[in-house]
Scaffold this motif. Sequence first.
Motif, mmCIF file in Angstrom:
data_model
loop_
_atom_site.group_PDB
_atom_site.id
_atom_site.type_symbol
_atom_site.label_atom_id
_atom_site.label_comp_id
_atom_site.label_asym_id
_atom_site.label_seq_id
_atom_site.Cartn_x
_atom_site.Cartn_y
_atom_site.Cartn_z
ATOM 1 N N MET A 285 0.847 -1.189 0.000
ATOM 2 C CA MET A 285 0.000 0.000 0.000
ATOM 3 C C MET A 285 0.882 1.238 0.000
ATOM 4 S SD MET A 285 -3.387 -0.661 2.295
ATOM 5 C CE MET A 285 -4.120 0.762 1.497
ATOM 6 N N ILE A 286 0.682 2.111 -0.974
ATOM 7 C CA ILE A 286 1.428 3.357 -1.064
ATOM 8 C C ILE A 286 0.444 4.523 -1.066
ATOM 9 C CG2 ILE A 286 3.469 2.406 -2.205
ATOM 10 C CD1 ILE A 286 2.310 3.182 -4.850
ATOM 11 N N GLY A 287 0.909 5.647 -0.560
ATOM 12 C CA GLY A 287 0.043 6.818 -0.476
ATOM 13 C C GLY A 287 0.652 7.838 0.474
ATOM 14 N N ASP A 288 -0.180 8.790 0.910
ATOM 15 C CA ASP A 288 0.310 9.847 1.786
ATOM 16 C C ASP A 288 -0.036 9.542 3.243
ATOM 17 O OD1 ASP A 288 -2.389 10.308 1.780
ATOM 18 O OD2 ASP A 288 -2.297 12.262 0.794
ATOM 19 N N SER A 289 -0.371 10.587 4.016
ATOM 20 C CA SER A 289 -0.614 10.409 5.444
ATOM 21 C C SER A 289 -1.828 9.532 5.732
ATOM 22 C CB SER A 289 -0.797 11.772 6.125
ATOM 23 O OG SER A 289 -1.837 12.511 5.502
ATOM 24 N N PHE A 290 -2.779 9.456 4.789
ATOM 25 C CA PHE A 290 -3.938 8.581 4.996
ATOM 26 C C PHE A 290 -3.500 7.118 5.026
ATOM 27 C CE2 PHE A 290 -5.941 12.421 3.378
ATOM 28 C CZ PHE A 290 -7.014 12.558 4.236
ATOM 29 N N THR A 291 -2.511 6.772 4.220
ATOM 30 C CA THR A 291 -1.987 5.414 4.218
ATOM 31 C C THR A 291 -1.055 5.197 5.402
ATOM 32 O OG1 THR A 291 -2.121 5.315 1.805
ATOM 33 C CG2 THR A 291 -0.685 3.714 2.871
ATOM 34 N N PHE A 292 -0.158 6.144 5.634
ATOM 35 C CA PHE A 292 0.777 6.026 6.755
ATOM 36 C C PHE A 292 0.029 5.900 8.076
ATOM 37 C CE2 PHE A 292 3.130 8.033 10.205
ATOM 38 C CZ PHE A 292 4.283 7.260 10.216
ATOM 39 N N GLY A 293 -1.025 6.709 8.242
ATOM 40 C CA GLY A 293 -1.831 6.642 9.451
ATOM 41 C C GLY A 293 -1.474 7.685 10.483
ATOM 42 N N ASP A 294 -1.540 8.949 10.080
ATOM 43 C CA ASP A 294 -1.258 10.028 11.031
ATOM 44 C C ASP A 294 -2.216 9.975 12.216
ATOM 45 O OD1 ASP A 294 0.906 11.072 9.803
ATOM 46 O OD2 ASP A 294 -0.039 12.923 9.133
ATOM 47 N N PHE A 295 -1.660 10.077 13.424
ATOM 48 C CA PHE A 295 -2.404 10.218 14.674
ATOM 49 C C PHE A 295 -3.152 8.969 15.111
ATOM 50 C CE2 PHE A 295 -2.460 14.457 12.524
ATOM 51 C CZ PHE A 295 -1.433 15.006 13.269
ATOM 52 N N VAL A 296 -2.814 7.816 14.544
ATOM 53 C CA VAL A 296 -3.379 6.550 15.037
ATOM 54 C C VAL A 296 -2.229 5.579 15.285
ATOM 55 C CG1 VAL A 296 -5.572 6.854 13.838
ATOM 56 C CG2 VAL A 296 -3.730 5.580 12.720
ATOM 57 N N ASP A 297 -2.457 4.614 16.187
ATOM 58 C CA ASP A 297 -1.447 3.604 16.473
ATOM 59 C C ASP A 297 -1.166 2.766 15.223
ATOM 60 O OD1 ASP A 297 -1.214 4.427 19.084
ATOM 61 O OD2 ASP A 297 -2.622 2.921 19.862
ATOM 62 N N SER A 298 -0.002 2.142 15.214
ATOM 63 C CA SER A 298 0.403 1.351 14.047
ATOM 64 C C SER A 298 -0.610 0.262 13.717
ATOM 65 C CB SER A 298 1.787 0.735 14.290
ATOM 66 O OG SER A 298 2.782 1.735 14.332
ATOM 67 N N ASP B 59 2.270 -8.987 -4.607
ATOM 68 C CA ASP B 59 1.321 -9.520 -5.581
ATOM 69 C C ASP B 59 0.380 -8.436 -6.080
ATOM 70 O OD1 ASP B 59 1.942 -12.483 -5.329
ATOM 71 O OD2 ASP B 59 1.495 -11.973 -3.244
ATOM 72 N N LEU B 60 0.200 -7.422 -5.262
ATOM 73 C CA LEU B 60 -0.739 -6.361 -5.585
ATOM 74 C C LEU B 60 -0.231 -5.051 -4.992
ATOM 75 C CD1 LEU B 60 -3.635 -5.632 -6.690
ATOM 76 C CD2 LEU B 60 -4.472 -6.073 -4.371
ATOM 77 N N VAL B 61 -0.365 -3.975 -5.765
ATOM 78 C CA VAL B 61 -0.009 -2.641 -5.281
ATOM 79 C C VAL B 61 -1.273 -1.801 -5.227
ATOM 80 C CG1 VAL B 61 1.323 -0.540 -5.700
ATOM 81 C CG2 VAL B 61 2.325 -2.776 -6.229
ATOM 82 N N VAL B 62 -1.545 -1.218 -4.065
ATOM 83 C CA VAL B 62 -2.736 -0.382 -3.879
ATOM 84 C C VAL B 62 -2.271 1.052 -3.631
ATOM 85 C CG1 VAL B 62 -4.777 0.068 -2.474
ATOM 86 C CG2 VAL B 62 -4.062 -2.292 -2.930
ATOM 87 N N LEU B 63 -2.728 1.955 -4.469
ATOM 88 C CA LEU B 63 -2.407 3.377 -4.323
ATOM 89 C C LEU B 63 -3.631 4.119 -3.812
ATOM 90 C CD1 LEU B 63 -0.736 5.985 -4.806
ATOM 91 C CD2 LEU B 63 -1.598 5.954 -7.156
ATOM 92 N N THR B 64 -3.472 4.799 -2.676
ATOM 93 C CA THR B 64 -4.562 5.637 -2.173
ATOM 94 C C THR B 64 -4.261 7.086 -2.538
ATOM 95 O OG1 THR B 64 -3.472 5.849 -0.020
ATOM 96 C CG2 THR B 64 -5.056 4.075 -0.265
ATOM 97 N N VAL B 65 -5.260 7.770 -3.026
ATOM 98 C CA VAL B 65 -5.094 9.135 -3.532
ATOM 99 C C VAL B 65 -6.095 10.051 -2.842
ATOM 100 C CG1 VAL B 65 -5.120 10.597 -5.579
ATOM 101 C CG2 VAL B 65 -4.380 8.221 -5.770
#
Length: 216
Positions: A105-118, A170-176
Amino acid sequence: MTSGRLPGITALRGLSSRLLAISLGVLVALALIEGGLRLFQLAPHETLRTVSAAGFERVPGLFTPGQDFVSLKKPALPHRIRINALGYRGGEIDPPQPEELRVLMIGDSFTFGDFVDSRETLPAQLEGMLRRDCGEVPMSDVTVINAGIGGTTIVGQREMARRALPLEPDLVVLTVSENDVVDLRRPLWHELAENRRMKSRLPFSILYPALHHTAL
């Protein structure tokens, strides 16, 4: 001759004493400010670190491996960040297995998960859902890799996908999100590259590791 040297030696000692007193005063003041910042949580004393130029060559992720701390970037929203040995957020990633379903999974802060636990990030939740829903099929072992980086756009996300190819996804998911288009004007990827170069040069290569753990 000896008497002629005494005024100079005395003056030098006086100057040394003053410089020492000033240095100690500055250190005490900095220590008090640091303590105040930490006590009243006016600034975080532990923040997420990105890799140096050398680290960039060793791991596919962009974060310094081995970080595990509670982020107080927003004191009202404390959250734990864990960076694995590959420089990605989340738990450790084993070598690919024959029956494994591996999602990147690639993307910005929505993917990284700003302000939530891992464990509460979008990739972690997707992994949990897939493990539950794929329990009766051969590919029951699922790994979702969190390659999200806050502030990035398609420029950096494309590079993150390329860097992760040796992990055999096997799969790449891009969140935009809509701000990704605005971010194209100044891609963060180039700023991160400059940051790596700066941290690898003197005196920053010495100062950065020490100062990074201070609220100042």
